[in-house]
Design a protein around this motif. Sequence first.
Motif, PDB file in Angstrom:
ATOM      1  N   LEU A  74       0.819  -1.216   0.000  1.00 20.78           N
ATOM      2  CA  LEU A  74       0.000   0.000   0.000  1.00 20.78           C
ATOM      3  C   LEU A  74       0.852   1.266   0.000  1.00 20.78           C
ATOM      4  O   LEU A  74       0.334   2.367   0.089  1.00 20.78           O
ATOM      5  CB  LEU A  74      -0.917  -0.012   1.228  1.00 20.78           C
ATOM      6  CG  LEU A  74      -1.742  -1.294   1.386  1.00 20.78           C
ATOM      7  CD1 LEU A  74      -2.384  -1.343   2.758  1.00 20.78           C
ATOM      8  CD2 LEU A  74      -2.803  -1.388   0.312  1.00 20.78           C
ATOM      9  N   HIS A  75       2.163   1.104  -0.068  1.00 21.75           N
ATOM     10  CA  HIS A  75       3.095   2.247  -0.089  1.00 21.75           C
ATOM     11  C   HIS A  75       2.769   3.255   1.003  1.00 21.75           C
ATOM     12  O   HIS A  75       2.566   4.446   0.746  1.00 21.75           O
ATOM     13  CB  HIS A  75       3.132   2.869  -1.492  1.00 21.75           C
ATOM     14  CG  HIS A  75       3.588   1.871  -2.501  1.00 21.75           C
ATOM     15  ND1 HIS A  75       4.910   1.552  -2.674  1.00 21.75           N
ATOM     16  CD2 HIS A  75       2.899   1.038  -3.311  1.00 21.75           C
ATOM     17  CE1 HIS A  75       5.014   0.589  -3.567  1.00 21.75           C
ATOM     18  NE2 HIS A  75       3.810   0.248  -3.971  1.00 21.75           N
ATOM     19  N   CYS A  76       2.738   2.710   2.235  1.00 23.85           N
ATOM     20  CA  CYS A  76       2.362   3.500   3.406  1.00 23.85           C
ATOM     21  C   CYS A  76       3.164   4.799   3.498  1.00 23.85           C
ATOM     22  O   CYS A  76       4.353   4.833   3.174  1.00 23.85           O
ATOM     23  CB  CYS A  76       2.616   2.680   4.671  1.00 23.85           C
ATOM     24  SG  CYS A  76       1.685   1.146   4.706  1.00 23.85           S
ATOM     25  N   GLU A  77       2.486   5.840   3.988  1.00 27.00           N
ATOM     26  CA  GLU A  77       3.197   7.104   4.199  1.00 27.00           C
ATOM     27  C   GLU A  77       4.044   7.035   5.466  1.00 27.00           C
ATOM     28  O   GLU A  77       5.007   7.778   5.612  1.00 27.00           O
ATOM     29  CB  GLU A  77       2.195   8.259   4.275  1.00 27.00           C
ATOM     30  CG  GLU A  77       1.357   8.321   3.006  1.00 27.00           C
ATOM     31  CD  GLU A  77       0.844   9.701   2.691  1.00 27.00           C
ATOM     32  OE1 GLU A  77       1.542  10.684   2.995  1.00 27.00           O
ATOM     33  OE2 GLU A  77      -0.264   9.790   2.142  1.00 27.00           O
ATOM     34  N   ILE A  98       7.247   6.011  -3.255  1.00 25.24           N
ATOM     35  CA  ILE A  98       7.127   4.568  -3.463  1.00 25.24           C
ATOM     36  C   ILE A  98       8.090   3.841  -2.516  1.00 25.24           C
ATOM     37  O   ILE A  98       9.235   4.249  -2.354  1.00 25.24           O
ATOM     38  CB  ILE A  98       7.431   4.199  -4.933  1.00 25.24           C
ATOM     39  CG1 ILE A  98       6.411   4.887  -5.838  1.00 25.24           C
ATOM     40  CG2 ILE A  98       7.414   2.701  -5.133  1.00 25.24           C
ATOM     41  CD1 ILE A  98       6.582   4.567  -7.298  1.00 25.24           C
ATOM     42  N   VAL A  99       7.591   2.779  -1.869  1.00 22.90           N
ATOM     43  CA  VAL A  99       8.436   1.981  -0.970  1.00 22.90           C
ATOM     44  C   VAL A  99       9.062   0.856  -1.795  1.00 22.90           C
ATOM     45  O   VAL A  99       8.350   0.107  -2.471  1.00 22.90           O
ATOM     46  CB  VAL A  99       7.606   1.410   0.196  1.00 22.90           C
ATOM     47  CG1 VAL A  99       8.459   0.506   1.068  1.00 22.90           C
ATOM     48  CG2 VAL A  99       7.020   2.543   1.028  1.00 22.90           C
ATOM     49  N   LEU A 100      10.390   0.767  -1.734  1.00 22.92           N
ATOM     50  CA  LEU A 100      11.100  -0.188  -2.584  1.00 22.92           C
ATOM     51  C   LEU A 100      12.078  -1.027  -1.774  1.00 22.92           C
ATOM     52  O   LEU A 100      12.423  -0.678  -0.647  1.00 22.92           O
ATOM     53  CB  LEU A 100      11.892   0.558  -3.661  1.00 22.92           C
ATOM     54  CG  LEU A 100      11.076   1.264  -4.751  1.00 22.92           C
ATOM     55  CD1 LEU A 100      11.994   2.102  -5.620  1.00 22.92           C
ATOM     56  CD2 LEU A 100      10.316   0.259  -5.599  1.00 22.92           C
ATOM     57  N   ALA A 115       7.052  -6.737  10.015  1.00 23.75           N
ATOM     58  CA  ALA A 115       6.649  -5.383  10.372  1.00 23.75           C
ATOM     59  C   ALA A 115       5.637  -4.795   9.395  1.00 23.75           C
ATOM     60  O   ALA A 115       5.374  -3.601   9.428  1.00 23.75           O
ATOM     61  CB  ALA A 115       7.877  -4.480  10.461  1.00 23.75           C
ATOM     62  N   CYS A 116       5.080  -5.609   8.509  1.00 26.77           N
ATOM     63  CA  CYS A 116       4.013  -5.139   7.624  1.00 26.77           C
ATOM     64  C   CYS A 116       2.721  -5.840   8.033  1.00 26.77           C
ATOM     65  O   CYS A 116       2.639  -7.052   7.935  1.00 26.77           O
ATOM     66  CB  CYS A 116       4.327  -5.455   6.166  1.00 26.77           C
ATOM     67  SG  CYS A 116       2.888  -5.252   5.081  1.00 26.77           S
ATOM     68  N   PRO A 117       1.717  -5.091   8.509  1.00 26.19           N
ATOM     69  CA  PRO A 117       0.498  -5.767   8.984  1.00 26.19           C
ATOM     70  C   PRO A 117      -0.355  -6.340   7.848  1.00 26.19           C
ATOM     71  O   PRO A 117      -1.282  -7.092   8.114  1.00 26.19           O
ATOM     72  CB  PRO A 117      -0.249  -4.648   9.715  1.00 26.19           C
ATOM     73  CG  PRO A 117       0.221  -3.392   9.079  1.00 26.19           C
ATOM     74  CD  PRO A 117       1.651  -3.637   8.681  1.00 26.19           C
ATOM     75  N   TYR A 118      -0.030  -5.971   6.609  1.00 31.37           N
ATOM     76  CA  TYR A 118      -0.880  -6.368   5.490  1.00 31.37           C
ATOM     77  C   TYR A 118      -0.383  -7.615   4.759  1.00 31.37           C
ATOM     78  O   TYR A 118      -1.021  -8.074   3.819  1.00 31.37           O
ATOM     79  CB  TYR A 118      -0.977  -5.219   4.489  1.00 31.37           C
ATOM     80  CG  TYR A 118      -1.366  -3.912   5.137  1.00 31.37           C
ATOM     81  CD1 TYR A 118      -2.686  -3.676   5.510  1.00 31.37           C
ATOM     82  CD2 TYR A 118      -0.421  -2.937   5.413  1.00 31.37           C
ATOM     83  CE1 TYR A 118      -3.038  -2.490   6.130  1.00 31.37           C
ATOM     84  CE2 TYR A 118      -0.771  -1.746   6.030  1.00 31.37           C
ATOM     85  CZ  TYR A 118      -2.076  -1.532   6.391  1.00 31.37           C
ATOM     86  OH  TYR A 118      -2.429  -0.361   7.006  1.00 31.37           O
ATOM     87  N   GLY A 119       0.770  -8.141   5.146  1.00 33.29           N
ATOM     88  CA  GLY A 119       1.301  -9.305   4.434  1.00 33.29           C
ATOM     89  C   GLY A 119       1.612  -8.990   2.989  1.00 33.29           C
ATOM     90  O   GLY A 119       1.374  -9.805   2.102  1.00 33.29           O
ATOM     91  N   ALA A 120       2.144  -7.773   2.750  1.00 34.75           N
ATOM     92  CA  ALA A 120       2.369  -7.349   1.372  1.00 34.75           C
ATOM     93  C   ALA A 120       3.714  -7.805   0.818  1.00 34.75           C
ATOM     94  O   ALA A 120       3.940  -7.733  -0.374  1.00 34.75           O
ATOM     95  CB  ALA A 120       2.280  -5.826   1.284  1.00 34.75           C
ATOM     96  N   ARG A 121       4.607  -8.270   1.707  1.00 29.40           N
ATOM     97  CA  ARG A 121       5.948  -8.633   1.252  1.00 29.40           C
ATOM     98  C   ARG A 121       6.079 -10.137   1.139  1.00 29.40           C
ATOM     99  O   ARG A 121       5.608 -10.867   1.996  1.00 29.40           O
ATOM    100  CB  ARG A 121       6.981  -8.103   2.240  1.00 29.40           C
ATOM    101  CG  ARG A 121       7.024  -6.604   2.255  1.00 29.40           C
ATOM    102  CD  ARG A 121       7.927  -6.081   3.340  1.00 29.40           C
ATOM    103  NE  ARG A 121       8.182  -4.668   3.083  1.00 29.40           N
ATOM    104  CZ  ARG A 121       9.364  -4.178   2.711  1.00 29.40           C
ATOM    105  NH1 ARG A 121      10.388  -4.974   2.610  1.00 29.40           N
ATOM    106  NH2 ARG A 121       9.497  -2.894   2.453  1.00 29.40           N
ATOM    107  N   GLU A 122       6.736 -10.583   0.078  1.00 28.36           N
ATOM    108  CA  GLU A 122       6.938 -12.019  -0.108  1.00 28.36           C
ATOM    109  C   GLU A 122       8.386 -12.271  -0.500  1.00 28.36           C
ATOM    110  O   GLU A 122       8.923 -11.611  -1.381  1.00 28.36           O
ATOM    111  CB  GLU A 122       5.999 -12.558  -1.197  1.00 28.36           C
ATOM    112  CG  GLU A 122       4.529 -12.360  -0.847  1.00 28.36           C
ATOM    113  CD  GLU A 122       3.592 -13.072  -1.809  1.00 28.36           C
ATOM    114  OE1 GLU A 122       4.046 -13.940  -2.569  1.00 28.36           O
ATOM    115  OE2 GLU A 122       2.397 -12.739  -1.790  1.00 28.36           O
TER     116      GLU A 122
HETATM  117  S1  SF4 Z   1       5.238  -3.401   2.769  1.00 27.45           S
HETATM  118 FE1  SF4 Z   1       3.439  -3.223   4.092  1.00 27.45          FE
HETATM  119  S2  SF4 Z   1       3.989  -1.728   5.683  1.00 27.45           S
HETATM  120 FE2  SF4 Z   1       5.513  -1.549   4.034  1.00 27.45          FE
HETATM  121  S3  SF4 Z   1       4.709   0.119   2.753  1.00 27.45           S
HETATM  122 FE3  SF4 Z   1       3.938  -1.819   1.883  1.00 27.45          FE
HETATM  123  S4  SF4 Z   1       1.922  -2.151   2.854  1.00 27.45           S
HETATM  124 FE4  SF4 Z   1       3.002  -0.568   4.057  1.00 27.45          FE
END
Ligand code: SF4
Lengths: 240, 324
Positions: A74-77, A98-100, A115-122
Amino acid sequence: MTQLALVIDLNVCVGCHACVTSCKEWNTSGWAGPLVDQNPYDASPTGTFFNRVQTFEVGTYPNTETVHFPKSCLHCEEPPCVPVCPTGASYKRPDNGIVLVDYDKCIGCKYCSWACPYGAREVDEEQKVMKKCTLCIDRITDAKLPERDRKPSCVLACPTSARLFGDVHDPDSEVSVAIRERGGYQLMPEWGTKPANHYLPRQKTRMHIDLDELTRVDNPLRKEDLTTYTGEETLDDVAW
Amino acid sequence: MHPAFSVIFLTTLIGAGQGLYLAMVTGQLYSIPRFVEAQGDRFYAVGSLVALLFLIAGLVASFFHLGRPERAWRAAAKWRTSWLSREVIVLPIVMALVLAYGLAHWMVWTDPLFEIGALKVDVTLLLGVVGTLASLALFVCTAMIYADVKFLQEWHTPLTVFNFTFFGAASGFMLAAAYSAYLGNPLVSFYGTWAVILTFAALGSRLAHLYRNAHIKRKSTVQTAIGVRHNTLVQRTQGATGGSFNTREFFHGRSQRFVQNVRYLFLILVFPLPVLLIGASYVAESPNLPILAFVVQYVGLLAERWTFFAEAQHPQNIYYQSVA
Ligand code: SF4
Ligand code: SF4
């Protein structure tokens, strides 16, 4: 400051997974190397994806509604995944938000995924580094592409235009207007991560027609009209 | 969370190593006012060497956790924000200080450098004090890696730091008792008593932790996860049939009953059994029982660390409830 993001319209997403496949296609063919799969043609296929479409059911049968829910970083702020990274491989680009992940620096410790509550990283099980949605950074910044193609792969692929892309810090952008005027919201706001991506809620499209809207009660011609009609065209039938 | 054996071994081995080192320094401090019998320098030197071996074994285990161990040196970069980075820096410092402390004893560098009142300060004492501080800092860094992740509500508490410190210190003093017993050294009851006290401290803090975690109120729900307000809301598919990183890393894959059994197992192996064994060793004056006490407690600590991971429920799991 610019903050690029996606706005996903749950009202029109039909759960076709076109964004998932086009994301995989673009990002497995790029300069960063493949997004590897294991057992792709076997019993338990698995692999790394930046984007997944999930399906939820709301309510109890027969009063249910199906919600297709595309999910990516979600590219958190306030990205909680960035400060925990011991190497600095995870970072937020100051110019566009953009978070990279720098795949050349990542040691594959997986701490950011905790540390990502959304499980966005794999994790990529082959390259042994952390991966996640880049908003197609190599595509949207490629000046060689025509302007209309400088969008994330998923956005271009979506057949129902459920995915909007733009700068959520620019109040006049398409995404900001959509968030403002159509009730755009963030996921898990309770953690204070301030996701840049927003979702547009489901809404019922209802049309209300009163009975007197069907006959023109105020039509002066008809009220005082004494003519007897025999099926010919009248003024009411003429389409203007 | 999925309990990774690399991390289980890392945290328990360095905990025991740090604890043993603290025990050596404590023994030296207590011998200054002659509360306990002073030992030859070789005792502290070999004890420090054993502590160093535990620390090295923990470090080796940690490499198995990394996807790219050859880049591990990069992990020292972000110490300003990352507790993992801080641990990566403090661990070698502790190892160097343990080595230096052992070496100073081995070389018998015990001529006083200066005196504070009646206290003669030599190289070993200075290194011991600095090393103790570094060791305690390492306990904090290791535990904060877990306690700092606010999404893992089971871990996000100061009790995590107390647990890691007390468990590490208890097993280290247990190891010191075993080491003294092996040498037939009179310090065994001194170390044994401290090991029992620290074990009880760990018991108190871990029970408080278990109690707290049994009453956690979850911050995230499936409603906040997808932003739909309806009480009846279930997942039908998670977008993949064969699992993903998300299903492998964040689920332990065992039944609740299994987790409960491991919890009972560690509650027995870490607390009453070693205490009874130490007590029995006083009575029987057996050199083997303290060694057994350490081994039993260490195995219990492996189970404790396993449950520590298995207990923690990550909010991302909400998105991975149903395959199809
Ligand atoms: S990886 Fe998760 S916490 Fe990090 S920016 Fe993306 S959604 Fe947000
Ligand atoms: S897995 Fe890579 S990006 Fe994530 S915290 Fe570790 S080094 Fe940083």
